[in-house]
Design a protein around this motif. Sequence first.
Motif: not given
Length: 586
Positions: A355, A393, A396-397, A399-400, A438, A440, A455, A458
């Motif tokens: 990430a 997924a 993505g988490t 990155l969040d 995911v 942006s 951001t 993905v």
Amino acid sequence: MAHTVRPPVPDTRADGGALTRFTARHGSTLERAREVIRTREHWSPYAEDPEDPQAYGRGARAAGEASFRRLLGRPFDLGQPGRDGTVGPAPEAGGERSPYGGPLEVSYPHCDPDVLLPAMRAALPLWRDAGPEARAAVCAEILHRINARSSEFAHAAVHTSGHNFLMAFHAGAVHAQDRGLEAVACALAEQTRLPAASLWRKPQGDGRAVTLAKTFTAVPRGISLVIANSVFPTWNSYPALFASLATGNPVLVKPHPAAVLPLALTVRIAREVLTEAGFPADLVCLAAEHPGEGLARTLATRPEVRLVDYAGTTAFGRWLEDNARQARVFTSGSAVNSLLVESTGDYRDMLANLAFSVSLYSGQLCTSPQNLLIPRDGISTDEGHRTYEEIVADLGTALDALLADDTGAAAVLGALLGPPVLERLERVMAGEAGKVAVPSRAVRDPAHPEAVIRTPAVVALDANRAEDRAVLLAEWLGPVVFAVAVDSVSDAVALVSRTTRECGALSVGLYSTSPEVEAAMEAACAEAGVMLSANLMGDWYISQSAVYSDLHGTGMNPSGNAVYCDAAFVSARFHTVGVRRYGGAI
């Protein structure tokens, strides 16, 4: 405007006192640099902490910003010959505009090459005759004075390239200085590989001997043109600038129109040190250009220019190789970097590392990973089996979590370089590249509300689909990551090889607990000519490069023919000429 012409006559002697001071100040540093280049251990003479009071004094960051602010809205004079106009200050006249909002309003001199280049050629003899040791000491002093103003350089990098301050301090200041010193040390080693003088005797067999006194002199090739980019104008330019200068060549720096200030500061300091040491200041000059002038093409094909260094797009690098036939051309171009996720013993740390790697500077680094190759059947981890869909997924988490707070996210992401990067991302978000897994989102930097920050997006791709392969076999500079489903490890390794051979790559990554998979990837990367990073965790990332230890590039794939910094990078900048005298003495 009439030319301001100065006679291109070099000084007749250098200032021995200044050279003695510089040699005494930097001799041990240069020797240490030569040693660590041999051992490849960790070392740097330049402190990485901008708040280090011993290195930079108390309040250095604030003082650097104040110095940077004093440069804005003013002419930046360099005293160069052949001035025939002004570049900037308005963006439409060639002036820079900060990615964080607002023009810098700095104007730079524009110089006539027909006057500037002869002045630079006239400066060469005294610099050539000074010898490798003196040149290295002067170069080290230039870097020493640049280092003392690292916070000022960092603020210049923030507002020309869109870095966050810490990245700007590292990549735009101290690590660029490291790359410069590395080049100086390599140049000194190569130029002193042969003795300066030698007494040669050959017995004749009758009690007599033939005696020859021999000298070996490093002779520079000529004017060196450094064509810079806007992403890392100092980090990508200092290796060439200092390798050429240390080997006796005058250097003409052609900055990117969007990022002139960091290199203008560099040129000003270099000219001041050269003058103090008794050498012509015109050994280092700046070539700012008017909008649409195409000055790089004009200068690169001039007969006086014998060395060309370029960091930027592969297409223009190839143009230089094809057209600047009178010069030795060094290129560092575009890259499509791949990373294979095959298995891991620490799933959460791997996700955190990934990430951060894809987020840092919004994926605008030349070493940022773009294509994440993931087996479609999933991978084994310390938390059990994870499917392709779960990995995407979970990324993505991660990155969040990393980018949840706008202030913290802005510090990691920096700002987008310009409208083309945003337009590319918007095309991705519209589904042009594939299914967005995911999305942006926009980030607002409270300190710079005008900055364009996003951001990473993905995108899910399938290596078996022809249209998806066409997407991943191209560079998408910016906050775009492709999660590519592959049938097998062998297919992934083959795709890494193809991508590197066809598109060029500067870095390949691997996460695997299998020695066999690691060996297969290592063999593929060796053949394709790209550095491999395996199982990076914690606070070391695929996009990072350790100066004096890592080689940046291999010269074996389309990402460029230059390597920061190996012997070939410096030895091609000079020739060695011998003189033999019969019966002489040294």
